[in-house]
Design a protein around this motif. Structure first.
Motif, PDB file in Angstrom:
ATOM      1  N   GLN A  90       0.810  -1.216   0.000  1.00 48.78           N
ATOM      2  CA  GLN A  90       0.000   0.000   0.000  1.00 48.78           C
ATOM      3  C   GLN A  90       0.846   1.270   0.000  1.00 48.78           C
ATOM      4  N   ASN A  91       1.713   1.377  -0.992  1.00 53.17           N
ATOM      5  CA  ASN A  91       2.425   2.630  -1.219  1.00 53.17           C
ATOM      6  C   ASN A  91       1.408   3.680  -1.647  1.00 53.17           C
ATOM      7  N   PRO A  92       1.837   4.925  -1.843  1.00 52.80           N
ATOM      8  CA  PRO A  92       0.884   5.958  -2.262  1.00 52.80           C
ATOM      9  C   PRO A  92       0.165   5.566  -3.560  1.00 52.80           C
ATOM     10  N   LEU A  93      -1.094   5.957  -3.683  1.00 55.08           N
ATOM     11  CA  LEU A  93      -1.911   5.600  -4.837  1.00 55.08           C
ATOM     12  C   LEU A  93      -1.269   6.064  -6.143  1.00 55.08           C
ATOM     13  N   TRP A  94      -0.701   7.281  -6.160  1.00 57.08           N
ATOM     14  CA  TRP A  94      -0.104   7.797  -7.383  1.00 57.08           C
ATOM     15  C   TRP A  94       1.024   6.901  -7.874  1.00 57.08           C
ATOM     16  N   PHE A  95       1.724   6.264  -6.940  1.00 58.48           N
ATOM     17  CA  PHE A  95       2.856   5.411  -7.292  1.00 58.48           C
ATOM     18  C   PHE A  95       2.385   4.193  -8.082  1.00 58.48           C
ATOM     19  N   HIS A  96       1.288   3.608  -7.667  1.00 57.78           N
ATOM     20  CA  HIS A  96       0.800   2.416  -8.347  1.00 57.78           C
ATOM     21  C   HIS A  96       0.014   2.750  -9.614  1.00 57.78           C
ATOM     22  N   VAL A  97      -0.753   3.829  -9.585  1.00 58.05           N
ATOM     23  CA  VAL A  97      -1.493   4.235 -10.786  1.00 58.05           C
ATOM     24  C   VAL A  97      -0.510   4.581 -11.897  1.00 58.05           C
ATOM     25  N   GLY A  98       0.556   5.263 -11.557  1.00 56.50           N
ATOM     26  CA  GLY A  98       1.567   5.620 -12.554  1.00 56.50           C
ATOM     27  C   GLY A  98       2.554   4.505 -12.833  1.00 56.50           C
ATOM     28  N   GLY A  99       2.739   3.608 -11.865  1.00 52.25           N
ATOM     29  CA  GLY A  99       3.764   2.583 -11.994  1.00 52.25           C
ATOM     30  C   GLY A  99       3.326   1.294 -12.642  1.00 52.25           C
ATOM     31  N   LEU A 100       2.115   0.848 -12.385  1.00 48.22           N
ATOM     32  CA  LEU A 100       1.689  -0.449 -12.911  1.00 48.22           C
ATOM     33  C   LEU A 100       1.662  -0.520 -14.435  1.00 48.22           C
ATOM     34  N   PRO A 101       1.275   0.544 -15.150  1.00 45.41           N
ATOM     35  CA  PRO A 101       1.300   0.448 -16.618  1.00 45.41           C
ATOM     36  C   PRO A 101       2.697   0.290 -17.225  1.00 45.41           C
ATOM     37  N   VAL A 102       3.741   0.625 -16.481  1.00 47.59           N
ATOM     38  CA  VAL A 102       5.082   0.550 -17.057  1.00 47.59           C
ATOM     39  C   VAL A 102       5.505  -0.885 -17.373  1.00 47.59           C
ATOM     40  N   PHE A 103       4.955  -1.869 -16.683  1.00 47.19           N
ATOM     41  CA  PHE A 103       5.389  -3.239 -16.907  1.00 47.19           C
ATOM     42  C   PHE A 103       5.128  -3.680 -18.341  1.00 47.19           C
ATOM     43  N   ILE A 104       3.906  -3.529 -18.810  1.00 51.56           N
ATOM     44  CA  ILE A 104       3.589  -3.954 -20.181  1.00 51.56           C
ATOM     45  C   ILE A 104       4.236  -3.016 -21.189  1.00 51.56           C
ATOM     46  N   LEU A 105       4.216  -1.729 -20.920  1.00 55.23           N
ATOM     47  CA  LEU A 105       4.808  -0.761 -21.837  1.00 55.23           C
ATOM     48  C   LEU A 105       6.293  -1.052 -22.067  1.00 55.23           C
ATOM     49  N   PHE A 106       7.047  -1.211 -21.001  1.00 54.04           N
ATOM     50  CA  PHE A 106       8.488  -1.398 -21.161  1.00 54.04           C
ATOM     51  C   PHE A 106       8.861  -2.820 -21.565  1.00 54.04           C
ATOM     52  N   ALA A 107       8.025  -3.800 -21.268  1.00 58.53           N
ATOM     53  CA  ALA A 107       8.249  -5.144 -21.809  1.00 58.53           C
ATOM     54  C   ALA A 107       8.079  -5.102 -23.328  1.00 58.53           C
ATOM     55  N   THR A 108       7.124  -4.308 -23.798  1.00 61.22           N
ATOM     56  CA  THR A 108       6.911  -4.143 -25.236  1.00 61.22           C
ATOM     57  C   THR A 108       8.089  -3.414 -25.877  1.00 61.22           C
ATOM     58  N   ILE A 109       8.618  -2.418 -25.199  1.00 61.03           N
ATOM     59  CA  ILE A 109       9.804  -1.718 -25.709  1.00 61.03           C
ATOM     60  C   ILE A 109      10.993  -2.680 -25.766  1.00 61.03           C
ATOM     61  N   GLY A 110      11.134  -3.521 -24.751  1.00 64.29           N
ATOM     62  CA  GLY A 110      12.185  -4.539 -24.768  1.00 64.29           C
ATOM     63  C   GLY A 110      12.025  -5.491 -25.934  1.00 64.29           C
ATOM     64  N   ASP A 111      10.777  -5.878 -26.230  1.00 61.06           N
ATOM     65  CA  ASP A 111      10.484  -6.725 -27.386  1.00 61.06           C
ATOM     66  C   ASP A 111      10.922  -6.026 -28.666  1.00 61.06           C
ATOM     67  N   TYR A 112      10.581  -4.764 -28.800  1.00 61.04           N
ATOM     68  CA  TYR A 112      10.958  -3.996 -29.988  1.00 61.04           C
ATOM     69  C   TYR A 112      12.481  -3.940 -30.135  1.00 61.04           C
ATOM     70  N   LEU A 113      13.181  -3.670 -29.050  1.00 59.32           N
ATOM     71  CA  LEU A 113      14.643  -3.589 -29.114  1.00 59.32           C
ATOM     72  C   LEU A 113      15.265  -4.933 -29.482  1.00 59.32           C
ATOM     73  N   ALA A 114      14.718  -6.011 -28.961  1.00 63.35           N
ATOM     74  CA  ALA A 114      15.242  -7.346 -29.293  1.00 63.35           C
ATOM     75  C   ALA A 114      15.028  -7.660 -30.762  1.00 63.35           C
ATOM     76  N   ARG A 115      13.849  -7.330 -31.273  1.00 65.73           N
ATOM     77  CA  ARG A 115      13.574  -7.576 -32.697  1.00 65.73           C
ATOM     78  C   ARG A 115      14.473  -6.714 -33.569  1.00 65.73           C
ATOM     79  N   TRP A 116      14.683  -5.470 -33.182  1.00 66.89           N
ATOM     80  CA  TRP A 116      15.548  -4.574 -33.932  1.00 66.89           C
ATOM     81  C   TRP A 116      16.971  -5.125 -33.959  1.00 66.89           C
ATOM     82  N   ARG A 117      17.428  -5.593 -32.810  1.00 65.70           N
ATOM     83  CA  ARG A 117      18.780  -6.140 -32.736  1.00 65.70           C
ATOM     84  C   ARG A 117      18.905  -7.409 -33.574  1.00 65.70           C
ATOM     85  N   LEU A 118      17.904  -8.266 -33.542  1.00 67.47           N
ATOM     86  CA  LEU A 118      17.939  -9.489 -34.355  1.00 67.47           C
ATOM     87  C   LEU A 118      17.966  -9.163 -35.849  1.00 67.47           C
ATOM     88  N   ARG A 119      17.201  -8.145 -36.266  1.00 67.55           N
ATOM     89  CA  ARG A 119      17.195  -7.757 -37.681  1.00 67.55           C
ATOM     90  C   ARG A 119      18.524  -7.164 -38.125  1.00 67.55           C
TER      91      ARG A 119
END
Length: 104
Positions: free
Chosen positions: A72-101
């Protein structure tokens, strides 16, 4: 000193007393871990699908939600923080594909 990590009340009280800099450091860890997780998942899958990175992001989001409920950290921390997991996993996917190409 003296913190009993098995006592949820003490852990919540400790988390509530964390300074902003500590929360920012946690957020940076979440961001870098998500990006690296998405990158590694895509590399393991040989870049054939974004699904492993998305599953990684969803799993991290679920675990982050559990963390939000338990600590139960501050609400703003979780509202702003939880979306980063999927967003940055997707960015990691993009970087891996770019590197493979571009690795040949």
């Amino acid at each position: 000193p003296g913190l009993d990590i098995n006592d949820a009340g003490q852990v919540r009280q400790f988390a509530a007393s964390m300074p902003l800099e500590a929360l920012i450091l946690v957020a940076v860890g979440w961001i870098s871990g998500s990006m690296l997780g998405g990158f590694v998942a895509t590399r393991i899958a040989s870049g054939n699908s974004a699904a492993p990175a998305l599953v990684t992001g969803m799993l991290l989001t679920a675990l982050g939600s559990l963390n939000a409920w338990m600590i139960q950290n501050p609400l703003w921390f979780h509202v702003g923080g939880l979306p980063v997991f999927i967003l940055f996993a997707t960015i990691g996917d993009y970087l891996a594909r770019w590197r493979l190409r571009n690795s040949t």
